[in-house]
Design a protein around this motif. Structure first.
Motif, PDB file in Angstrom:
ATOM      1  N   GLN A  10       0.574  -1.100   0.144  1.00 20.85           N
ATOM      2  CA  GLN A  10      -0.154   0.015  -0.040  1.00 20.85           C
ATOM      3  C   GLN A  10       1.033   1.413   0.089  1.00 20.85           C
ATOM      4  N   PHE A  11       1.876   1.322   0.608  1.00 15.32           N
ATOM      5  CA  PHE A  11       2.922   2.587   0.886  1.00 15.32           C
ATOM      6  C   PHE A  11       3.602   2.639  -0.458  1.00 15.32           C
ATOM      7  N   ARG A  12       4.053   1.630  -0.827  1.00 15.87           N
ATOM      8  CA  ARG A  12       4.673   1.592  -2.263  1.00 15.87           C
ATOM      9  C   ARG A  12       3.854   2.052  -3.369  1.00 15.87           C
ATOM     10  N   THR A  13       2.748   1.654  -3.341  1.00 16.83           N
ATOM     11  CA  THR A  13       1.790   2.237  -4.219  1.00 16.83           C
ATOM     12  C   THR A  13       1.502   3.851  -4.263  1.00 16.83           C
ATOM     13  N   ARG A  14       1.284   4.200  -2.786  1.00 21.17           N
ATOM     14  CA  ARG A  14       1.186   5.617  -2.615  1.00 21.17           C
ATOM     15  C   ARG A  14       2.498   6.451  -3.128  1.00 21.17           C
ATOM     16  N   ILE A  15       3.728   5.837  -2.745  1.00 19.35           N
ATOM     17  CA  ILE A  15       4.864   6.734  -3.313  1.00 19.35           C
ATOM     18  C   ILE A  15       4.916   6.527  -4.718  1.00 19.35           C
ATOM     19  N   LEU A  16       4.956   5.404  -5.399  1.00 18.34           N
ATOM     20  CA  LEU A  16       5.008   5.462  -6.884  1.00 18.34           C
ATOM     21  C   LEU A  16       4.004   6.011  -7.763  1.00 18.34           C
ATOM     22  N   SER A  17       2.822   6.128  -7.115  1.00 19.35           N
ATOM     23  CA  SER A  17       1.620   6.649  -7.940  1.00 19.35           C
ATOM     24  C   SER A  17       1.777   8.446  -7.999  1.00 19.35           C
ATOM     25  N   GLY A  18       2.594   8.766  -6.938  1.00 20.24           N
ATOM     26  CA  GLY A  18       2.975  10.304  -6.724  1.00 20.24           C
ATOM     27  C   GLY A  18       2.058  10.996  -5.541  1.00 20.24           C
ATOM     28  N   GLU A  19       1.168   9.937  -5.032  1.00 19.48           N
ATOM     29  CA  GLU A  19       0.406  10.519  -3.884  1.00 19.48           C
ATOM     30  C   GLU A  19       1.278  10.995  -2.921  1.00 19.48           C
ATOM     31  N   ARG A  45       5.853   0.316  11.635  1.00 20.76           N
ATOM     32  CA  ARG A  45       7.433   0.650  11.712  1.00 20.76           C
ATOM     33  C   ARG A  45       7.873  -0.336  10.701  1.00 20.76           C
ATOM     34  N   GLN A  46       7.501  -1.783  10.883  1.00 23.81           N
ATOM     35  CA  GLN A  46       8.145  -2.839   9.864  1.00 23.81           C
ATOM     36  C   GLN A  46       8.141  -2.492   8.499  1.00 23.81           C
ATOM     37  N   ALA A  47       6.834  -2.082   8.135  1.00 20.74           N
ATOM     38  CA  ALA A  47       6.534  -1.797   6.710  1.00 20.74           C
ATOM     39  C   ALA A  47       7.412  -0.660   6.213  1.00 20.74           C
ATOM     40  N   GLN A  48       7.571   0.397   7.179  1.00 25.27           N
ATOM     41  CA  GLN A  48       8.448   1.601   6.596  1.00 25.27           C
ATOM     42  C   GLN A  48       9.828   1.130   6.602  1.00 25.27           C
ATOM     43  N   GLN A  49      10.406   0.127   7.488  1.00 29.32           N
ATOM     44  CA  GLN A  49      11.758  -0.230   7.221  1.00 29.32           C
ATOM     45  C   GLN A  49      12.167  -0.937   6.094  1.00 29.32           C
ATOM     46  N   VAL A  50      11.143  -1.704   5.651  1.00 26.95           N
ATOM     47  CA  VAL A  50      10.999  -2.412   4.445  1.00 26.95           C
ATOM     48  C   VAL A  50      11.542  -1.186   3.233  1.00 26.95           C
ATOM     49  N   LEU A  51      10.762  -0.240   3.523  1.00 30.40           N
ATOM     50  CA  LEU A  51      11.041   0.785   2.254  1.00 30.40           C
ATOM     51  C   LEU A  51      11.994   1.668   2.380  1.00 30.40           C
TER      52      LEU A  51
END
Length: 170
Positions: A10-19, A45-51
């Motif tokens: 979800q986070f990666r999608t928001r980043i790559l979509s430009g959101e 936090r764990q999700a953020q750390q992967v990114l």
């Protein structure tokens, strides 16, 4: 799939979509917990750390997480293993006296970094610390000097191309 892996997606999608834009602080962990209905802050936090590991986010203690790139980095261990294997092949070819071709694609955006790494490795091999240093003699010193000369030439050509793209009137 673990809950944090879903968040990563979800986070990666928001980043790559430009959101979420480069340089922008993403929502706080508490905000993300509420938005995604997650009780554990460690999951976020764990999700953020992967990114962070992928090179998309950077966390700053006390400030939060910020988007730093839209280009995820591949697995560093795999990447370094691949580079090591290629360098071992080159060293084996040099030791055996074989000819080895180095192809540099001027259109690859990672080339400036790769050129710097190659230059530094060759300079270290030749014992060149500063510009005025004389290269040390060695079994493959002539080959290394010629390769360094060619890599420097490619870097010079790339610099000219980049400059021309930025200043088309020149």
């Amino acid at each position: 799939m673990f809950q944090y892996e879903d968040l990563v997606h979800q986070f990666r999608t928001r980043i790559l979509s430009g959101e979420w834009q480069i340089g922008e602080k993403i929502p706080t962990i508490k905000t993300l917990q509420a938005e995604y209905g997650i009780r554990s802050l460690n999951t976020v936090r764990q999700a953020q750390q992967v990114l962070v590991t992928e090179g998309l986010l950077e966390t700053r203690h006390g400030l939060g997480a910020f988007v730093v790139s839209l280009d995820p980095v591949s697995d560093p261990v795999t990447e370094l293993t691949s580079i090591r294997d290629h360098m071992n092949a080159v060293l084996s070819a040099l030791s055996a006296g074989w000819t080895h071709t180095l192809v540099i694609d001027n259109n690859d955006p990672d080339i400036p970094f790769a050129i710097t790494v190659i230059q530094e490795a060759l300079q270290r091999y030749l014992g060149i610390e500063d510009e005025g240093d004389s290269p040390r003699p060695g079994e493959h010193a002539d080959t290394a000097r010629e390769l360094l000369r060619r890599v420097n030439s490619v870097q010079s050509d790339l610099s000219k191309q980049f400059s021309a793209k930025r200043n088309p009137a020149i």
